[in-house]
Scaffold this active site. Structure first.
Site, PDB file in Angstrom:
ATOM      1  N   ALA A  47       0.820  -1.212   0.000  1.00  0.00           N
ATOM      2  CA  ALA A  47       0.000   0.000   0.000  1.00  0.00           C
ATOM      3  C   ALA A  47       0.851   1.257   0.000  1.00  0.00           C
ATOM      4  CB  ALA A  47      -0.917  -0.009   1.230  1.00  0.00           C
ATOM      5  N   LYS A  48       2.109   1.147   0.394  1.00  0.00           N
ATOM      6  CA  LYS A  48       2.961   2.324   0.517  1.00  0.00           C
ATOM      7  C   LYS A  48       3.335   2.940  -0.828  1.00  0.00           C
ATOM      8  CE  LYS A  48       3.150   2.188   5.028  1.00  0.00           C
ATOM      9  NZ  LYS A  48       2.534   3.236   5.864  1.00  0.00           N
ATOM     10  N   ASP A  49       3.136   2.194  -1.927  1.00  0.00           N
ATOM     11  CA  ASP A  49       3.336   2.794  -3.247  1.00  0.00           C
ATOM     12  C   ASP A  49       2.489   4.050  -3.405  1.00  0.00           C
ATOM     13  OD1 ASP A  49       4.959   0.674  -3.875  1.00  0.00           O
ATOM     14  OD2 ASP A  49       3.717  -0.092  -5.499  1.00  0.00           O
TER      15      ASP A  49
END
Length: 346
Positions: A47-49
């Site tokens: 999710a950090k993208d």
């Protein structure tokens, strides 16, 4: 005449629009309908993208970043990988301060993506000069033409998920979602999604997952930062020993805590029941579903979305290693295990 080639301009175009996948076998004992938002389908496998590209592009819009600038961040691994990936595509340098709790797999991945990595002791206070927070601040001060992403205290962390993940979940469920269950670390993911969902329907319940050894649950309930709540735990990217400004506690209805061992086993169980190879925090989120179900949180009409934040490949030397599990004492817990041995044909 040349035919048009249907191709993405670069890997960053693949960020977001991750699938919502119904959970079947693993959710069979539970009451309600359960769906996983599987963030491992992002190109950087987490999710950090979303926050990496959003914050960097916002800095570009503001003229803060210039060609050859250096991006600096505090990370348990996933944000660092995403930042390193975006930096490669956009032509920036990347320096990361990483907790020693991060798996060797994650650290090797960061180095393979060209990032300079500083490994900092995990079990020190947030204001200790050796902590990965303070090391990142120092590196930012010492590095010319650098920016410090500061995900724990950056409102853009919330904004990224408000504008993408929250909208996606609402549209994928056709507005029928009744519960969101998500792990809380920096708080950006759960807060951004929660803000969007509650604007659409204030009755959506938002349930945060915390770790034993973290201060978040008690702070949410009492407003008190209790140092006595803090002690070492093994789950990466979940819980905190400080209060992140990127957590909007007003959007979260309640927290539930999960243990290291049960979360590790649950991640493994997801893999061999659903075929979804997920990370440690995904196991924590799934474990929370089981506990919430036992408490009677869900009904047969509940439509529950759980966020699976990252991919299992980042935990091969940890939760997917039988030796590591045994060393932690986790095989004392009666739960799902993968086969102990491989067979060699001679």
């Amino acid at each position: 005449m040349r035919k048009q080639i249907n191709a993405y301009s670069n890997i960053l175009d693949l960020i977001g629009n991750t699938p919502l996948i119904e959970l079947n076998k693993i959710a069979a004992p539970l009451t309600g309908n359960f769906y996983a938002k599987v963030e491992a389908f992002n190109p950087g496998h987490s999710a950090k993208d979303r926050i990496a590209v959003y914050i960097i592009e916002e800095a570009e819009r503001r003229g803060i970043l210039k060609p050859g600038s250096t991006i600096i961040e505090t990370t348990s691994g996933n944000t660092g990988f995403s930042l390193a990936m975006v930096s490669i595509v956009k032509g920036y340098k990347c320096i990361l301060s990483v907790s020693s709790k991060s798996s060797p797999d994650k650290i090797d991945m960061l180095r393979s993506m060209g990032a300079k990595v500083y490994i900092c002791p995990a079990h020190v206070s947030a204001d200790d000069p050796r902590s990965y927070y303070e090391v990142a601040k120092r590196l930012h001060q010492e590095t010319k033409d650098s920016i410090y992403i500061n995900q724990y205290f950056n409102e853009l962390n919330i904004e990224a998920h408000y504008n993408t993940t929250g909208r996606e979940i609402w549209e994928q469920t056709n507005g029928e979602i009744t519960h969101l269950v998500a792990c809380s670390g920096t708080g950006g993911t759960i807060s951004g999604i929660a803000r969007y969902l509650k604007e659409q329907n204030p009755n959506v319940k938002v349930l945060g997952v915390d770790a034993y050894g973290s201060v978040l649950k008690k702070y949410h309930e009492t407003g008190e930062f209790d140092h006595n709540e803090i002690y070492p735990y093994r789950i990466e990217g979940l819980g905190k020993n400080l209060i992140p400004a990127a957590t909007d506690f007003n959007c979260i209805d309640r927290y539930i805590k999960v243990t290291d061992g049960e979360s590790a086993h649950m991640a493994r169980k997801i893999a061999f029941t659903e075929g979804l190879f997920v990370g440690y925090t995904s196991g924590a989120a799934m474990q929370a579903l089981y506990q919430l179900n036992t408490e009677g949180e869900f009904t047969k009409d509940s439509n529950v979305v759980v966020v699976f934040p990252d991919h299992g490949s980042r935990y091969m030397s940890k939760i997917y290693s039988n030796e590591w599990m045994e060393n932690q004492g986790f095989f004392d817990i009666e739960n799902a295990e993968m086969p102990e041995k491989v067979e060699y044909i001679k």
